[in-house]
Design a protein around this motif. Structure first.
Motif, PDB file in Angstrom:
ATOM      1  N   GLN A 200     -12.121  -3.529   9.309  1.00 19.08           N
ATOM      2  CA  GLN A 200     -12.043  -1.870   9.590  1.00 19.08           C
ATOM      3  C   GLN A 200     -10.645  -1.422   9.842  1.00 19.08           C
ATOM      4  O   GLN A 200     -10.025  -0.512   9.447  1.00 19.08           O
ATOM      5  CB  GLN A 200     -13.063  -1.553  10.745  1.00 19.08           C
TER       6      GLN A 200
ATOM      7  N   THR B 103      -8.562  -1.524   6.887  1.00 18.31           N
ATOM      8  CA  THR B 103      -9.017  -0.528   5.862  1.00 18.31           C
ATOM      9  C   THR B 103      -8.414   0.892   6.452  1.00 18.31           C
ATOM     10  O   THR B 103      -7.965   1.669   5.636  1.00 18.31           O
ATOM     11  CB  THR B 103     -10.722  -0.255   5.787  1.00 18.31           C
ATOM     12  N   ASP B 104      -8.729   0.999   7.703  1.00 16.97           N
ATOM     13  CA  ASP B 104      -8.078   2.357   8.173  1.00 16.97           C
ATOM     14  C   ASP B 104      -6.517   2.297   8.046  1.00 16.97           C
ATOM     15  O   ASP B 104      -6.038   3.530   7.988  1.00 16.97           O
ATOM     16  CB  ASP B 104      -8.084   2.070   9.918  1.00 16.97           C
TER      17      ASP B 104
ATOM     18  N   ASP C 277      -6.200   3.582   4.678  1.00 20.36           N
ATOM     19  CA  ASP C 277      -6.505   5.054   4.659  1.00 20.36           C
ATOM     20  C   ASP C 277      -5.456   5.835   5.197  1.00 20.36           C
ATOM     21  O   ASP C 277      -5.209   7.118   4.673  1.00 20.36           O
ATOM     22  CB  ASP C 277      -7.836   5.029   5.390  1.00 20.36           C
TER      23      ASP C 277
ATOM     24  N   ARG D 216      -2.715   6.017   2.008  1.00 14.59           N
ATOM     25  CA  ARG D 216      -3.186   7.300   1.374  1.00 14.59           C
ATOM     26  C   ARG D 216      -2.400   8.547   1.255  1.00 14.59           C
ATOM     27  O   ARG D 216      -2.502   9.312   0.616  1.00 14.59           O
ATOM     28  CB  ARG D 216      -4.623   7.506   2.159  1.00 14.59           C
TER      29      ARG D 216
ATOM     30  N   ILE E  37      -8.067   2.013  -2.613  1.00 11.34           N
ATOM     31  CA  ILE E  37      -8.168   2.318  -1.305  1.00 11.34           C
ATOM     32  C   ILE E  37      -9.631   2.927  -1.159  1.00 11.34           C
ATOM     33  O   ILE E  37     -10.452   2.352  -0.042  1.00 11.34           O
ATOM     34  CB  ILE E  37      -7.207   3.371  -0.486  1.00 11.34           C
ATOM     35  N   ASP E  38     -10.244   3.649  -2.110  1.00  8.57           N
ATOM     36  CA  ASP E  38     -11.777   3.840  -2.151  1.00  8.57           C
ATOM     37  C   ASP E  38     -12.545   2.705  -1.858  1.00  8.57           C
ATOM     38  O   ASP E  38     -13.643   2.820  -1.154  1.00  8.57           O
ATOM     39  CB  ASP E  38     -12.176   4.471  -3.358  1.00  8.57           C
ATOM     40  N   THR E  39     -12.249   1.603  -2.642  1.00  8.87           N
ATOM     41  CA  THR E  39     -13.046   0.335  -2.456  1.00  8.87           C
ATOM     42  C   THR E  39     -13.097  -0.143  -1.099  1.00  8.87           C
ATOM     43  O   THR E  39     -13.929  -0.950  -0.682  1.00  8.87           O
ATOM     44  CB  THR E  39     -12.718  -0.584  -3.436  1.00  8.87           C
ATOM     45  N   PHE E  40     -11.860  -0.045  -0.404  1.00 14.24           N
ATOM     46  CA  PHE E  40     -11.776  -0.600   0.879  1.00 14.24           C
ATOM     47  C   PHE E  40     -12.850   0.154   1.988  1.00 14.24           C
ATOM     48  O   PHE E  40     -13.429  -0.252   2.735  1.00 14.24           O
ATOM     49  CB  PHE E  40     -10.302  -0.551   1.516  1.00 14.24           C
ATOM     50  N   GLU E  41     -12.507   1.578   1.710  1.00 14.90           N
ATOM     51  CA  GLU E  41     -13.276   2.553   2.456  1.00 14.90           C
ATOM     52  C   GLU E  41     -14.860   2.317   2.316  1.00 14.90           C
ATOM     53  O   GLU E  41     -15.614   2.411   3.198  1.00 14.90           O
ATOM     54  CB  GLU E  41     -12.816   3.928   2.207  1.00 14.90           C
ATOM     55  N   ASN E  42     -15.491   2.386   1.034  1.00 13.97           N
ATOM     56  CA  ASN E  42     -16.806   2.376   0.633  1.00 13.97           C
ATOM     57  C   ASN E  42     -17.426   1.017   0.790  1.00 13.97           C
ATOM     58  O   ASN E  42     -18.612   0.839   0.535  1.00 13.97           O
ATOM     59  CB  ASN E  42     -17.201   3.098  -0.475  1.00 13.97           C
TER      60      ASN E  42
END
Lengths: 188, 188
Positions: A102, A105-106, A109, A113, A168-173
């Motif tokens: 997490q 990812t953060d 993000d 991002r 980054i989307d794939t990290f988040e979702n």
DNA sequence: TACTTTGTACAGTTTTTACTGTACGTTCTT
DNA sequence: AAGAACGTACAGTAAAAACTGTACAAAGTA
């Protein structure tokens, strides 16, 4: 480090081990754009067996409370630590986010991002301008050539940033874990 | 910027656009742990229509050749620029790596991978030590509890670093593009 | 071989960042 | 409402990083 004070001596080896890991963690924190001492603070919190107050951090780190305050804020901004509420205590308590996936990812993000978004904006704007210039200088072959070259570069950059955005989307979702699953650790 | 000097004035709008993009690129370079001015240098090279020498960079950036030398070296270390050979010229020539996907991959391979590797080493070592301590203090329940808690943390960290290692593998071997394909850019 | 040119090591300077101590607003306690 | 404890803003200081100019080694040229 929150240990029963009477056991300090007994735990010398443990303390030494912790210290080494803390410093290793801290040293690598520059990847996240974090200073060495804030990295150490993070390492300290990582091994703390309970949420800590600013005063406790200060005395462990042998640094001012002010520094702890700013350090913690940096870590909070990156969501590397969380504020914890505990009834009865007037002091703010903090603990690390133990889910490092997490945290990873953060970080992207929050930092990457933002960068991607502003860059995409600037590229759009610049591309518009180039298009305008293209019309303006349509009869100047040399200029048109220059503009075309720049345009190609901007287009490439734009494609890359869009790719990064989707990554980054794939990290988040969580799609990234389909490609690279979390696995049980090897025996160590 | 390598433009026909006689056209300078005509190209004011183009220069302005370039400058804005260069600064945007430069500003975001801190994600790679690169200083602002080295970021600008990178942006300059990005728009240069041919490989540049240190002297050319210096005059464009209005900075000393020494600074250009160290800046270029930083970028070379990250494989963000390449040294280019050109017959007839005694000077070293440099140009940016235009494949930003490659640059992205190289960055993680160079910076993150190194970090992952040293961390994994330290974790292994520390784990061994904990195991030793566990035997040593087998009759001390409080200590055993502490050791177990630390062990769990180290194991989690280890698993995460292994995951990170595999993630970087997918950047290197191109598997990441199966999950997040390079696409043609949207019309901009 | 002597003379240039080029890149960088190094020492010194400037600029930036990190850190500290004090002061103060806020919040909790009584 | 008065007093105490807490966190942080802010100004000043210490430390680190960036930058410059000089000097020099390496490599090319005549």
């Amino acid at each position: 480090m929150g240990l029963d004070p009477g056991k300090e001596e007994q735990n010398a080896a443990l303390q030494k081990m912790r210290k080494r890991v803390i410093e290793t963690i801290g040293r690598n924190m520059d990847l996240y754009g974090i200073s060495l001492s804030t990295g150490h603070l993070y390492g300290l919190l990582y091994f703390a067996d309970k949420p800590m107050t600013l005063d406790e951090m200060g005395s462990e780190m042998k640094m001012s409370k002010t520094s702890m305050s700013t350090g913690v804020r940096t870590l909070l901004d990156l969501k590397m630590v969380n504020k914890v509420w505990e009834k009865g205590s007037r002091k703010d308590l903090y603990e690390v986010e133990y889910d490092w996936y997490q945290t990873f990812t953060d970080f992207f993000d929050i930092k990457w991002r933002k960068s991607v978004e502003t860059n995409i904006l600037i590229l759009r704007k610049s591309m518009e301008e180039i298009n305008k210039l293209e019309k303006e200088y349509a009869e100047d072959p040399e200029m048109v050539d220059l503009l075309h070259k720049d345009k190609a570069k901007l287009r490439d950059a734009y494609a890359y940033y869009q790719w990064l955005d989707r990554l980054i989307d794939t990290f988040e979702n969580g799609d990234i874990y389909k490609l690279v699953p979390k696995e049980l650790p090897d025996e160590i």
